[in-house]
Write an enzyme that holds these catalytic residues in place. Structure first.
Site, PDB file in Angstrom:
ATOM      1  N   LEU A   1       0.991  -1.278  -0.082  1.00  0.00           N
ATOM      2  CA  LEU A   1      -0.029   0.163  -0.178  1.00  0.00           C
ATOM      3  C   LEU A   1       0.925   1.139   0.023  1.00  0.00           C
ATOM      4  CD1 LEU A   1      -2.874   1.262   0.019  1.00  0.00           C
ATOM      5  CD2 LEU A   1      -2.917   1.205   2.588  1.00  0.00           C
ATOM      6  N   TRP A   2       0.672   2.199  -1.020  1.00  0.00           N
ATOM      7  CA  TRP A   2       1.267   3.575  -1.108  1.00  0.00           C
ATOM      8  C   TRP A   2       0.369   4.255  -0.227  1.00  0.00           C
ATOM      9  CZ3 TRP A   2       2.245  -0.154  -4.559  1.00  0.00           C
ATOM     10  CH2 TRP A   2       3.430  -0.063  -5.450  1.00  0.00           C
TER      11      TRP A   2
ATOM     12  N   VAL B   1       4.175  -1.473   3.515  1.00  0.00           N
ATOM     13  CA  VAL B   1       3.896  -0.229   3.335  1.00  0.00           C
ATOM     14  C   VAL B   1       4.717   0.792   2.735  1.00  0.00           C
ATOM     15  CG1 VAL B   1       3.390   1.986   4.652  1.00  0.00           C
ATOM     16  CG2 VAL B   1       1.908  -0.117   5.234  1.00  0.00           C
ATOM     17  N   LYS B   2       4.321   1.522   1.584  1.00  0.00           N
ATOM     18  CA  LYS B   2       5.244   2.545   1.134  1.00  0.00           C
ATOM     19  C   LYS B   2       4.702   3.930   1.588  1.00  0.00           C
ATOM     20  CE  LYS B   2       6.580   4.428  -3.617  1.00  0.00           C
ATOM     21  NZ  LYS B   2       6.027   4.653  -4.812  1.00  0.00           N
ATOM     22  N   GLN B   3       6.062   4.507   1.735  1.00  0.00           N
ATOM     23  CA  GLN B   3       5.795   5.863   2.342  1.00  0.00           C
ATOM     24  C   GLN B   3       6.778   6.901   2.049  1.00  0.00           C
ATOM     25  OE1 GLN B   3       4.135   8.682   3.210  1.00  0.00           O
ATOM     26  NE2 GLN B   3       2.668   7.260   4.617  1.00  0.00           N
TER      27      GLN B   3
END
Length: 350
Positions: free
Chosen positions: A198-199, A236-238
């Site tokens: 998830l971006w 998680v992409k952050q």
């Protein structure tokens, strides 16, 4: 190996010797070769999800380390094909995108349904595919902070993907709908044995105040991460935080003074650690994005981002435009340099 200290320049000592303040590393669930067995196997993920997630960690130059380097190329939709590929038009051909990921030693390539579907029979068995399912198509005028689905989970499964990705624009007017849609997509992906990425990006014009962009504040991005893992994102992409105190500056939501006075400092490693904490204290891997290409300083900036991510307790980097908006040999060099940070045993969690 890459001269990491040289690329860090005057920041080398500070970034490489800093001891984290607030949340100690002993409280984190850290990456490692046994991450899937030690952490994910205890969850509700099926054996097929475990197998596909393990295939991600077993591929590329970082195989067996518990860290990942992913090449993401969805910018042809997200930013327009012209803005993404004019600096290097050869990457309009999906074959060259996947070849860069292979030559660059990446754990996986993440791209659109069309890109990966165009070359799936040639490459799906050579490198793990992550299909990014929703996009902000950027041709609607005026543009809205919205992400819409461009395909189905079944299509991702059929073309041989091991994972699916999606974006939620937290803070936008459409965030509630996006969150519900992505939650359903992730549940279906898990049923078919694919892991989920998830971006967790923030989008709202009101998040910019007095010249400061709080959409990259540690407190707001940390909460976005916490919402992302709630719908069972496996990764998680952050964006790496650039400031803190978004809740206070914008005067909304709920927070606690302890977050600013005790759990974080203004050091980038401590701010990124709060992002890791939002991912169930590291039980879900945090990968930071490499950001836009700025030219000559990209290599140093990518290495700096990787050092901060690793020392904060993160799981890796997802590097796109800095790699594909330059000649192939330079793109490979940059990807290898990022990976060298995670291969360097002297760079440890702070």
């Amino acid at each position: 190996m890459t001269d990491i200290q040289g690329l860090l320049g005057d920041e080398a000592k500070d970034l490489l010797t800093h001891t984290a303040q607030g949340i100690p590393k002993d409280d984190l669930v850290l990456p490692g070769p046994d991450y899937v067995d030690r952490v994910v196997a205890a969850t509700d993920r099926s054996p097929r999800v475990l197998r596909n997630l393990q295939s991600l960690f077993d591929h590329g130059r970082l195989a067996g380390t518990g860290y990942v380097s992913i090449l993401p190329v969805d910018q042809g939709v997200e930013h327009s094909a012209a803005s993404a590929f004019a600096p290097n038009p050869r990457y309009l051909d999906p074959k060259n995108i996947v070849e860069l990921a292979v030559e660059g030693g990446c754990n996986a390539v993440a791209s659109t349904l069309g890109v990966l579907g165009a070359v799936s029979r040639r490459y799906a068995h050579r490198i793990p595919f992550i299909v990014k399912l929703n996009h902000n198509e950027l041709l609607t005028y005026p543009n809205r902070y919205d992400q819409i689905m461009f395909g189905s989970v079944q299509q991702c499964f059929d073309l041989g993907a091991v994972g699916v990705g999606a974006t939620v624009y937290f803070g936008s007017e459409q965030a509630d709908r996006q969150l519900q849609e992505v939650s359903e997509v992730f549940a279906h992906a898990h049923e078919l044995g694919m892991f989920t990425v998830l971006w967790c990006y923030l989008r709202n014009a009101a998040f910019k105040k007095d010249g400061v962009d709080y959409s990259v504040s540690a407190d707001l991005t940390g909460q976005a991460n916490h919402l992302g893992v709630t719908i069972e994102a496996d990764i998680v992409k952050q964006k790496q935080p650039e400031n803190n105190g978004g809740y206070r500056a914008l005067g909304f939501g709920r927070t606690d003074a302890l977050l600013y006075d005790r759990l974080t400092t203004d050091h980038p490693i401590d701010l990124t650690r709060w992002q890791v904490a939002g991912c169930y204290m590291g039980r879900v891997g945090l990968i930071n994005s490499g950001g836009a290409s700025a030219g000559q300083g990209d290599l140093a900036q990518a290495v700096r981002t990787a050092v901060i991510n690793k020392r904060a307790g993160g799981t890796g980097l997802i590097t796109g435009r800095k790699a594909f908006q330059r000649p192939t040999d330079e793109g490979v060099e940059l990807l290898h340099a990022v990976q060298d940070v995670y291969l360097d045993d002297s760079i440890t969690v702070a």
